[in-house]
Scaffold this active site. Structure first.
Site, PDB file in Angstrom:
ATOM      1  N   ASP A 231      -7.947  -5.317   0.060  1.00 51.45           N
ATOM      2  CA  ASP A 231      -8.472  -6.167  -1.008  1.00 51.45           C
ATOM      3  C   ASP A 231      -8.051  -7.625  -0.899  1.00 51.45           C
ATOM      4  OD1 ASP A 231      -9.947  -4.277  -2.389  1.00 51.45           O
ATOM      5  OD2 ASP A 231      -8.155  -3.463  -3.343  1.00 51.45           O
TER       6      ASP A 231
ATOM      7  N   HIS B  88       0.851  -1.189   0.000  1.00 52.19           N
ATOM      8  CA  HIS B  88       0.000   0.000   0.000  1.00 52.19           C
ATOM      9  C   HIS B  88       0.884   1.234   0.000  1.00 52.19           C
ATOM     10  CE1 HIS B  88      -3.203   2.776   0.997  1.00 52.19           C
ATOM     11  NE2 HIS B  88      -4.036   1.819   0.663  1.00 52.19           N
TER      12      HIS B  88
HETATM   13  N1  ACO Z   1       4.286  -7.528  -4.882  1.00 46.03           N
HETATM   14  C1  ACO Z   1       5.634  -7.509  -5.045  1.00 46.03           C
HETATM   15  N2  ACO Z   1       6.402  -6.412  -4.880  1.00 46.03           N
HETATM   16  C2  ACO Z   1       5.768  -5.273  -4.543  1.00 46.03           C
HETATM   17  C3  ACO Z   1       4.372  -5.223  -4.343  1.00 46.03           C
HETATM   18  C4  ACO Z   1       3.630  -6.407  -4.519  1.00 46.03           C
HETATM   19  N3  ACO Z   1       2.306  -6.416  -4.340  1.00 46.03           N
HETATM   20  N4  ACO Z   1       4.016  -3.961  -4.016  1.00 46.03           N
HETATM   21  C5  ACO Z   1       5.150  -3.242  -4.005  1.00 46.03           C
HETATM   22  N5  ACO Z   1       6.217  -4.044  -4.313  1.00 46.03           N
HETATM   23  C6  ACO Z   1       7.642  -3.658  -4.338  1.00 46.03           C
HETATM   24  C7  ACO Z   1       7.987  -2.856  -5.578  1.00 46.03           C
HETATM   25  O1  ACO Z   1       8.405  -3.691  -6.628  1.00 46.03           O
HETATM   26  C8  ACO Z   1       9.091  -1.975  -5.042  1.00 46.03           C
HETATM   27  O2  ACO Z   1      10.259  -2.749  -4.944  1.00 46.03           O
HETATM   28  P1  ACO Z   1      11.708  -2.070  -5.174  1.00 46.03           P
HETATM   29  O3  ACO Z   1      11.850  -1.033  -4.100  1.00 46.03           O
HETATM   30  O4  ACO Z   1      12.666  -3.201  -5.054  1.00 46.03           O
HETATM   31  O5  ACO Z   1      11.677  -1.486  -6.564  1.00 46.03           O
HETATM   32  C9  ACO Z   1       8.632  -1.650  -3.630  1.00 46.03           C
HETATM   33  O6  ACO Z   1       7.829  -2.774  -3.234  1.00 46.03           O
HETATM   34  C10 ACO Z   1       7.818  -0.369  -3.504  1.00 46.03           C
HETATM   35  O7  ACO Z   1       6.735  -0.466  -4.422  1.00 46.03           O
HETATM   36  P2  ACO Z   1       6.102   0.771  -5.163  1.00 46.03           P
HETATM   37  O8  ACO Z   1       5.486   0.309  -6.444  1.00 46.03           O
HETATM   38  O9  ACO Z   1       7.087   1.884  -5.258  1.00 46.03           O
HETATM   39  O10 ACO Z   1       4.977   1.187  -4.136  1.00 46.03           O
HETATM   40  P3  ACO Z   1       3.737   2.096  -4.437  1.00 46.03           P
HETATM   41  O11 ACO Z   1       3.416   2.775  -3.166  1.00 46.03           O
HETATM   42  O12 ACO Z   1       3.975   2.961  -5.631  1.00 46.03           O
HETATM   43  O13 ACO Z   1       2.582   1.048  -4.843  1.00 46.03           O
HETATM   44  C11 ACO Z   1       0.755  -0.414  -4.708  1.00 46.03           C
HETATM   45  C12 ACO Z   1       1.553   0.688  -4.005  1.00 46.03           C
HETATM   46  C13 ACO Z   1       0.309   0.072  -6.104  1.00 46.03           C
HETATM   47  C14 ACO Z   1      -0.496  -0.710  -3.886  1.00 46.03           C
HETATM   48  C15 ACO Z   1       1.636  -1.693  -4.836  1.00 46.03           C
HETATM   49  O14 ACO Z   1       2.003  -2.136  -3.555  1.00 46.03           O
HETATM   50  C16 ACO Z   1       0.943  -2.810  -5.617  1.00 46.03           C
HETATM   51  O15 ACO Z   1       1.026  -2.835  -6.855  1.00 46.03           O
HETATM   52  N6  ACO Z   1       0.231  -3.740  -4.904  1.00 46.03           N
HETATM   53  C17 ACO Z   1      -0.512  -4.787  -5.574  1.00 46.03           C
HETATM   54  C18 ACO Z   1      -1.858  -4.249  -6.068  1.00 46.03           C
HETATM   55  C19 ACO Z   1      -2.806  -3.973  -4.923  1.00 46.03           C
HETATM   56  O16 ACO Z   1      -3.019  -4.793  -4.039  1.00 46.03           O
HETATM   57  N7  ACO Z   1      -3.462  -2.810  -4.991  1.00 46.03           N
HETATM   58  C20 ACO Z   1      -4.494  -2.409  -4.012  1.00 46.03           C
HETATM   59  C21 ACO Z   1      -4.015  -1.319  -3.120  1.00 46.03           C
HETATM   60  S1  ACO Z   1      -5.206  -0.945  -1.892  1.00 46.03           S
HETATM   61  C22 ACO Z   1      -6.330  -0.023  -2.713  1.00 46.03           C
HETATM   62  O17 ACO Z   1      -6.059   0.752  -3.572  1.00 46.03           O
HETATM   63  C23 ACO Z   1      -7.704  -0.205  -2.358  1.00 46.03           C
END
Ligand code: ACO
Length: 429
Positions: free
Chosen positions: A364, A307
């Site tokens: 979720d 998140h």
């Molecule tokens: N699985 C694997 N790796 C992940 C995940 C994941 N679900 N989420 C983040 N990471 C990793 C990224 O690859 C990144 O790694 P790095 O630092 O080595 O490059 C690090 O964690 C930070 O991730 P970001 O993408 O920079 O985080 P951001 O805050 O931009 O993204 C998000 C948040 C979009 C929710 C992300 O965690 C994600 O894609 N999760 C899966 C989709 C999801 O569950 N979305 C629902 C969110 S809740 C809502 O909106 C209701």
């Protein structure tokens, strides 16, 4: 207490005011920075940028705190109904019994659609993604309520009426599209039921339909409460940004629905279920999927994990996990996907990749298992999120419109394209 900060740019010092929120959060007001220094700030994804001052929802992602109008989400989920929470979000105060009765009555009276909208819903192929239907139908409301289209300023009475209208009509739009895909006619609203109970009855009730137990509709009501607002998330920000152009609420909410649809946001609930099914079909081993999520050459992410703001735990996920157990028990359903989800969570929470990046289950991760147990088709999961988030979007929109500081949203950019070139005539190219 510091109420200005100094920024030094190219040897020159600039004083910028500090804004302090009611929970002690601090922000540097950079609105004059470009005019005085020529510099803008760049913040991809707005992770460090406040877009407004808001009194609706407080969130502390480091501590896992979420409060609507000051009330902790844990208390609201336990003690209040979704309609009470919707009233609270809009009005800032919990309703009295009389307020709540009148609010619920208005929502019930508005749980109908103009005939033309039923006909429009009928025209969508049954294979249409329900989120596409929902956003189209919210935009289509402009055709049937032109009085709200041309009027850019609404008084509080009109706003309250519109709020109840959309909460009522959202139930009909979503349930009616589902029933159309099943070849069924509409089920009328029943004001005796809770918001969640009425919606589930409009989905699955009717003469040949099934009755939903109180415990299950209560659990669904809690789910809606947990989704009701989440400060400046992608879809709420979209609703506000679109609304700053002074377009009507229908169009703003329609845009919010589209923002919610994506799998990085609300669409994750559908994506989680599809991921769990893929794990099941693959034989149930989690490690392969964990490895895929960790592989930087693979775009796959563990859906329902991570998140932007929660870095310890998502308080909504904790409540949903409990609700999930209750619903499955009440319905007498034993879902192997729940075991896969729990196992996957355990493995991920003990894996340094997820621990180091502070990636935890979000709202979720477990909600889809509840929706599935209720018989809601997977591609309709994100529409359940729409029902829940609608009061939040509308409250954010009202706050934005009432705030005298609101300006049309118009970010800047750092241009990286070609510099000035001389036009070459077509014949010479
Ligand atoms: N699985 C694997 N790796 C992940 C995940 C994941 N679900 N989420 C983040 N990471 C990793 C990224 O690859 C990144 O790694 P790095 O630092 O080595 O490059 C690090 O964690 C930070 O991730 P970001 O993408 O920079 O985080 P951001 O805050 O931009 O993204 C998000 C948040 C979009 C929710 C992300 O965690 C994600 O894609 N999760 C899966 C989709 C999801 O569950 N979305 C629902 C969110 S809740 C809502 O909106 C209701």
């Amino acid at each position: 207490m510091t109420d200005v900060v100094k920024v030094e740019i190219e040897g020159k010092s600039y004083e910028l005011p500090v804004i302090t929120g009611s929970e002690g959060e601090k922000a540097i007001d950079i609105s004059t920075l470009r005019a005085s220094s020529g510099y803008i700030t760049l913040d991809n994804g707005f992770g460090n940028t406040g877009s407004c001052q808001s009194g609706i929802t407080f969130l502390n992602g480091e501590e896992g705190i979420l409060r609507y109008r000051g009330y902790p989400i844990e208390q609201l989920a336990k003690k209040s109904s979704f309609q009470e929470v919707a009233y609270l979000l809009l009005n800032g105060e919990l309703p009295s019994q009389a307020d709540l009765t009148s609010f619920k009555t208005k929502i019930t009276e508005n749980s109908i659609l103009p005939e033309g909208m039923f006909k429009m819903i009928e025209q969508f192929p049954s294979t249409t993604h329900p989120m596409g239907v929902a956003s189209s139908m919210f935009a289509a409301l402009t055709a049937f309520y032109p009085e709200y289209v041309t009027k850019t300023e609404l008084n509080s009475q009109e706003m309250n009426a519109l709020f109840c209208q959309l909460m009522g009509q959202a139930k009909v739009i979503i349930s009616q599209f589902y029933r159309k895909t099943q070849g069924l006619g509409p089920v009328a609203t029943n004001g005796e039921l809770s918001y969640a109970g009425d919606f589930l009855n409009m989905m699955f009730g009717g003469e040949t339909g099934k009755e939903v137990s109180q415990a299950v509709s209560d659990a669904f009501d809690v789910l809606l409460t947990l989704h009701a607002d989440h400060e400046q998330n992608c879809s709420a920000s979209t609703v506000r940004v679109v609304g700053t152009s002074k377009v009507n609420l229908f169009a703003s909410v329609s845009a919010g629905i589209n923002a919610l649809w994506g799998q990085s946001h609300g669409g994750a609930n559908q994506a989680v279920l599809e991921m769990l099914e893929a794990i099941q079909q693959d034989g149930g081993g989690y490690q392969k999927f964990i490895n895929k999520a960790k592989d930087k050459n693979d775009p796959f992410r563990l859906m329902g994990f991570g998140h932007r703001v929660y870095k310890k735990f998502d308080p909504r996920a904790t409540i949903i996990k409990e609700a999930c157990d209750t619903v499955l028990e009440q319905l007498g359903v034993s879902d192997p996907l729940l075991d896969i989800a729990k196992g996957l969570e355990e493995v991920a929470l003990n894996d340094s990749y997820f621990v180091d990046r502070q990636l935890y289950p979000n709202v979720d991760f477990y909600s889809g298992i509840i929706y599935r147990a209720l018989g809601i088709p997977t591609n309709m999961f994100t529409c359940m999120f729409v029902l829940g988030r609608l009061p939040g979007w509308m409250s954010q929109w009202v706050e934005m419109r009432q705030d005298s500081a609101t300006k049309i949203a118009r970010p800047r950019q750092v241009y990286t394209g070609a510099t000035t070139r001389d036009y070459t005539d077509l014949s010479k190219r």
